[in-house]
Scaffold this motif. Structure first.
Motif, mmCIF file in Angstrom:
data_model
loop_
_atom_site.group_PDB
_atom_site.id
_atom_site.type_symbol
_atom_site.label_atom_id
_atom_site.label_comp_id
_atom_site.label_asym_id
_atom_site.label_seq_id
_atom_site.Cartn_x
_atom_site.Cartn_y
_atom_site.Cartn_z
ATOM 1 N N UNK A 124 0.866 -1.179 0.000
ATOM 2 C CA UNK A 124 0.000 0.000 0.000
ATOM 3 C C UNK A 124 0.900 1.225 0.000
ATOM 4 N N UNK A 125 0.508 2.265 -0.730
ATOM 5 C CA UNK A 125 1.266 3.507 -0.766
ATOM 6 C C UNK A 125 0.501 4.625 -0.067
ATOM 7 N N UNK A 126 1.219 5.388 0.765
ATOM 8 C CA UNK A 126 0.691 6.615 1.342
ATOM 9 C C UNK A 126 1.482 7.762 0.731
ATOM 10 N N UNK A 127 0.818 8.582 -0.086
ATOM 11 C CA UNK A 127 1.508 9.622 -0.842
ATOM 12 C C UNK A 127 1.783 10.873 -0.024
ATOM 13 N N UNK A 128 2.641 11.721 -0.588
ATOM 14 C CA UNK A 128 3.053 12.945 0.095
ATOM 15 C C UNK A 128 3.119 14.085 -0.899
ATOM 16 N N UNK A 129 3.026 15.302 -0.370
ATOM 17 C CA UNK A 129 3.256 16.506 -1.148
ATOM 18 C C UNK A 129 4.308 17.328 -0.443
ATOM 19 N N UNK A 130 4.865 18.298 -1.146
ATOM 20 C CA UNK A 130 5.900 19.138 -0.561
ATOM 21 C C UNK A 130 5.504 20.602 -0.699
ATOM 22 N N UNK A 131 6.123 21.481 0.099
ATOM 23 C CA UNK A 131 5.803 22.916 0.024
ATOM 24 C C UNK A 131 6.079 23.469 -1.374
ATOM 25 N N UNK A 132 5.338 24.516 -1.783
ATOM 26 C CA UNK A 132 5.478 25.056 -3.139
ATOM 27 C C UNK A 132 6.782 25.798 -3.405
#
Length: 211
Positions: A124-132
């Motif tokens: 299972x993957x838990x995705x991430x985002x990063x600051x702009x």
């Protein structure tokens, strides 16, 4: 001698039908950085599954500061040691914060998926985002990797694991790590993709933020 052999065979048969548990391979977010370990989302999930499942351990192999490359290098040994039925991969955030190659990150995630399946574990993957502030091109390429790997490998994905956390103000002073108040929401995010994969012995989730 025959009796001992029969006992050994029966023991091995009993072990073979037991569910093999859940392995969480993550970074500081799953390692409960800055809060009590017992308040972290993995600990909350473990407590929930202890009440619902029989013989289904939760192993938290998360390490603060871990990258996808680090997780990839550790995974085979972890799979051999714990033989999990399900693997949750919560990695990538540190790749982004360090400005590492999103393509390399995607390759690492894909390799971890392949390794887990070779060991008969469901990933299972838990995705991430990063600051702009890393720039639109890097940010977009980074976020695309999770969806692309999920699509290519047909892996369940929660696109942004910290969804709703910042909006609620549930971040520590460093602006990176969630507070204890955010942990039930993180558990709910993980559970939304985990639930369909749990063994029958875990039954149905009931009430609140339960899995």
């Amino acid at each position: 001698m025959i009796r001992l052999l029969l006992v050994a065979i029966l023991t091995m048969a009993a072990l073979s039908v037991q569910a093999r548990g859940l392995l969480v391979l993550g970074d500081s977010i799953s390692a409960a950085y800055g809060i009590e370990k017992s308040a972290g989302w993995v600990a909350l999930l473990e407590k929930e599954l202890e009440q619902r499942c029989r013989d289904f351990p939760v192993i938290n192999a998360s390490v603060s500061g871990e990258t996808t490359a680090g997780g990839n290098s550790r995974l085979v040994a972890l799979l051999e040691k714990h033989a999990p039925q399900i693997l949750i991969i919560e990695l990538g955030g540190n790749d982004g914060l360090r400005g590492l190659s999103p393509i390399a990150m995607g390759n690492n995630l894909a390799q971890m998926i392949e390794k887990s399946r070779a060991a008969d574990a469901t990933p299972i993957l838990l995705g991430m985002r990063i600051p702009p502030n890393y720039g639109p091109q890097y940010t977009r390429l980074f976020e695309q990797q999770f969806r692309q790997v999920s699509d290519d490998k047909q892996v369940p994905l929660f696109p942004f694991f910290l969804e709703g956390v910042v909006e609620q103000g549930w971040m520590q002073k460093d602006g990176i790590h969630p507070t204890a108040a955010a942990q039930p929401l993180l558990k709910a995010h993980a559970s939304s993709v985990l639930e369909p994969l749990l063994p029958e012995q875990c039954g149905e989730a009931t009430g609140g933020d339960s899995v």
